[in-house]
Design a protein around this motif. Structure first.
Motif: not given
Length: 403
Positions: A89-103
């Protein structure tokens, strides 16, 4: 003897040994945390929970609830398939981008559970990289153990947090042979931190890949809450970080963050990922809201650590033995399965305080404990009530044991 009778006998042996697990049926109410209603045979009673992994109380935060409800109304519940079919979903895609950026990693990948994240990632690396040697801390979580144990990799276990022993094992292999060091930042049954800086230094020295499980530290430690590696300033030296949303973030699911090649290999080859229906979109939307809120509100993490400090001070003053007071997890050492269950029973029956005993095989025999986990929702009055209750019960039970 039938299969059923064999299993009945085994369960009865577990009961007699004091290791049988009882599950408490809880009715949680928004805005009443850490208080819940326990539904038992004698009816419902209000109790204060001191053994939850919802460390920051985010499972019931308005921002998280609103995001969940909005997503349910917008897209419904299930995704209808695995990630490769229709389950992204769009939520999966967005959260993965957020996590990669945060770490500050190249990529991230979501899993339905933290267990699956560890199992799938470690088994994929260990099965895909030829001639790899996996070095695993002796107290690693079962999900890490299973991921390594049933893989094709050669396995070496180093004594818990023993850097000297780890180096001794690493020295036995050529520098150019693929090596993986798997360890946790915070061990949830003992409440102690790993010597991250020392392990990272060894990884550099012996050309080893690092895999760090941050699931109990993520959301609590570090300037932005990503975990203990951030707290110590070594996040950039960790190759793969694993975390999850079922603890401090108050939701469900796991994740990894690391090199794109590793993430791509896991999403391509790990059966547990490829053939599993993806997490429901509203659950992912909740994780996203919790992740973002926590990064923007360090005061929530500070409140938790203040409460933990008060409880540590009180337990020390009472002379109650704690396995480790390094972190926000405070395991009280009992050392006997029957006594740990008795202390737990009396706390809930007489004081309305719920602490689940932790017995073998989760922890070694003779180290049975009560795993105390304060939360940001606990007040100073809650801490005082807990200390008064544990003082009374501890004194009574230990005196009876001595007699």
């Amino acid at each position: 003897m039938s299969i059923v009778s064999i299993l009945e006998r085994r369960v009865e042996e577990t009961r007699k040994a004091g290791r049988y697990r009882n599950y408490v049926s809880l009715d949680r109410k928004v805005d009443e945390r850490p208080w819940v209603l326990e539904h038992g045979e004698s009816g419902a009673r209000r109790i204060n929970v001191w053994c939850s992994n919802d460390y920051l109380g985010l499972s019931q935060h308005p921002a998280v609830i609103d995001a969940t409800v909005e997503a349910v109304k917008s897209v419904g519940l299930g995704t209808g398939g695995a990630r490769s079919i229709s389950g992204t979903s769009i939520y999966h895609t967005r959260l993965e981008k957020e996590i990669a950026s945060a770490y500050d990693k190249e990529a991230a990948l979501l899993f339905a559970t933290g267990f699956t994240a560890n199992d799938a990632t470690l088994s994929t690396i260990c099965d895909t990289v030829p001639d790899i040697v996996a070095f695993s801390d002796s107290l690693n979580h079962a999900s890490m153990i299973y991921g390594i144990r049933y893989s094709k990799a050669e396995k070496k276990i180093f004594r818990h947090n023993d850097v000297a022993h780890l180096e001794e094992l690493l020295q036995a292999y050529p520098v150019d042979r693929p090596k993986l060091i798997a360890f946790e930042s915070l061990y949830s049954m003992d409440g102690d931190f790993a010597p991250l800086k020392e392990i990272v230094a060894l990884a550099r020295k012996y050309n080893a890949f690092t895999y760090l499980d941050e699931i109990h530290a993520a959301g609590i430690y570090g300037a932005t809450g990503t975990g203990y590696a951030e707290e110590l300033g070594v996040l950039g030296e960790i190759d793969i970080v694993q975390g999850g949303f079922g603890k401090a973030y108050g939701g469900a699911g796991g994740y990894i963050a690391g090199p794109k090649a590793i993430v791509d290999a896991v999403r391509s080859y790990a059966p547990a990922f490829v053939f599993s229906t993806s997490s429901p979109a509203p659950v992912v939307a909740a994780a996203l809201a919790s992740f973002e809120y926590n990064r923007e509100h360090p005061e929530l993490r500070a409140r938790l650590l203040d409460t933990v400090g008060e409880l540590k001070h009180g337990l020390k003053a009472l002379g109650i033995p704690v396995v480790s007071d390094d972190s926000h997890i405070l395991p009280i050492l009992v050392g006997d399965p029957h006594r740990s269950k008795e202390i737990s029973r009396r706390l809930i029956d007489e004081f309305g305080i719920y602490v689940q005993p932790v017995n073998a095989p989760t922890v070694p025999e003779g180290t049975e404990r009560l795993r105390i986990t304060p939360t940001a929702a606990h007040t100073r009055q809650d801490v005082e009530a807990f200390l008064a209750a544990i003082r009374t019960v501890w004194s009574d039970v230990t005196t009876e044991a001595a007699e």
